[in-house]
Design a protein around this motif. Structure first.
Motif, PDB file in Angstrom:
ATOM      1  N   ASP A 176      -7.392  -2.217  -2.629  1.00  0.00           N
ATOM      2  CA  ASP A 176      -8.862  -2.278  -2.658  1.00  0.00           C
ATOM      3  C   ASP A 176      -9.445  -1.300  -3.666  1.00  0.00           C
ATOM      4  OD1 ASP A 176      -8.813  -4.217  -0.700  1.00  0.00           O
ATOM      5  OD2 ASP A 176      -9.332  -2.850   0.941  1.00  0.00           O
ATOM      6  N   LYS A 177      -8.850  -0.141  -3.778  1.00  0.00           N
ATOM      7  CA  LYS A 177      -9.377   0.877  -4.691  1.00  0.00           C
ATOM      8  C   LYS A 177      -9.044   0.565  -6.152  1.00  0.00           C
ATOM      9  CE  LYS A 177      -9.602   4.505  -1.288  1.00  0.00           C
ATOM     10  NZ  LYS A 177     -11.042   4.652  -1.219  1.00  0.00           N
ATOM     11  N   SER A 232      -2.864  -1.902   1.373  1.00  0.00           N
ATOM     12  CA  SER A 232      -4.129  -2.643   1.254  1.00  0.00           C
ATOM     13  C   SER A 232      -5.280  -1.731   0.821  1.00  0.00           C
ATOM     14  CB  SER A 232      -4.479  -3.356   2.561  1.00  0.00           C
ATOM     15  OG  SER A 232      -4.637  -2.432   3.616  1.00  0.00           O
ATOM     16  N   GLU A 233      -5.269  -0.481   1.259  1.00  0.00           N
ATOM     17  CA  GLU A 233      -6.307   0.467   0.828  1.00  0.00           C
ATOM     18  C   GLU A 233      -6.161   0.798  -0.653  1.00  0.00           C
ATOM     19  OE1 GLU A 233      -7.125   3.029   4.889  1.00  0.00           O
ATOM     20  OE2 GLU A 233      -5.281   3.427   3.764  1.00  0.00           O
ATOM     21  N   LEU A 289      -2.697   6.666   2.181  1.00  0.00           N
ATOM     22  CA  LEU A 289      -3.313   5.357   2.029  1.00  0.00           C
ATOM     23  C   LEU A 289      -2.244   4.290   2.211  1.00  0.00           C
ATOM     24  CD1 LEU A 289      -5.582   5.807  -1.136  1.00  0.00           C
ATOM     25  CD2 LEU A 289      -6.270   5.872   1.265  1.00  0.00           C
ATOM     26  N   TYR A 320       2.180   4.133   4.970  1.00  0.00           N
ATOM     27  CA  TYR A 320       1.213   5.014   4.323  1.00  0.00           C
ATOM     28  C   TYR A 320       1.917   5.852   3.259  1.00  0.00           C
ATOM     29  CZ  TYR A 320      -1.886   3.664   8.074  1.00  0.00           C
ATOM     30  OH  TYR A 320      -2.657   2.931   8.932  1.00  0.00           O
ATOM     31  N   GLU A 343      -6.531  11.123  -2.564  1.00  0.00           N
ATOM     32  CA  GLU A 343      -6.649  10.595  -1.200  1.00  0.00           C
ATOM     33  C   GLU A 343      -5.247  10.399  -0.648  1.00  0.00           C
ATOM     34  OE1 GLU A 343      -9.417   7.372  -0.622  1.00  0.00           O
ATOM     35  OE2 GLU A 343     -10.189   7.685  -2.644  1.00  0.00           O
TER      36      GLU A 343
END
Length: 93
Positions: free
Chosen positions: A43-44, A39-40, A36, A76, A33
């Motif tokens: 979360d993962k 925070s993303e 990102l 990002y 991915e």
């Protein structure tokens, strides 16, 4: 000879960074991915504190394995595929 030394130094930094299990997971996640934000990623991964994650991302960015892009207050991350192909091709499999 100088180029060889620089490449060796970069390889050592990359392998040292990937030698830590959380950083390896982050690199693997970012090959699947792209772009990102912190925070993303947090979360993962679920089990990593924000300050620890920032440290890991800095290590991966400093060695050249991750590229970052700032957009407003967000940063990002994505894997630098050229560097990954050269030093850690297994990440791209």
């Amino acid at each position: 000879m100088l180029d060889d030394n620089l490449e060796i130094q970069q390889a050592v930094k990359i392998y040292k960074a990937l030698g830590e299990p959380t950083r390896l997971k982050i690199a693997q996640l970012l090959t699947e991915e792209v772009n990102l934000c912190c925070s993303e990623i947090k979360d993962k991964l679920e089990s990593v504190a924000g300050s620890t994650l920032s440290h890991h991302l800095k290590q991966l960015t400093d060695c050249g394995l991750l590229d970052l892009r700032k957009e407003g207050t967000y940063i990002y991350y994505r894997v630098n595929r050229e560097i990954a192909r050269k030093y850690a091709p297994y990440l791209l499999e």
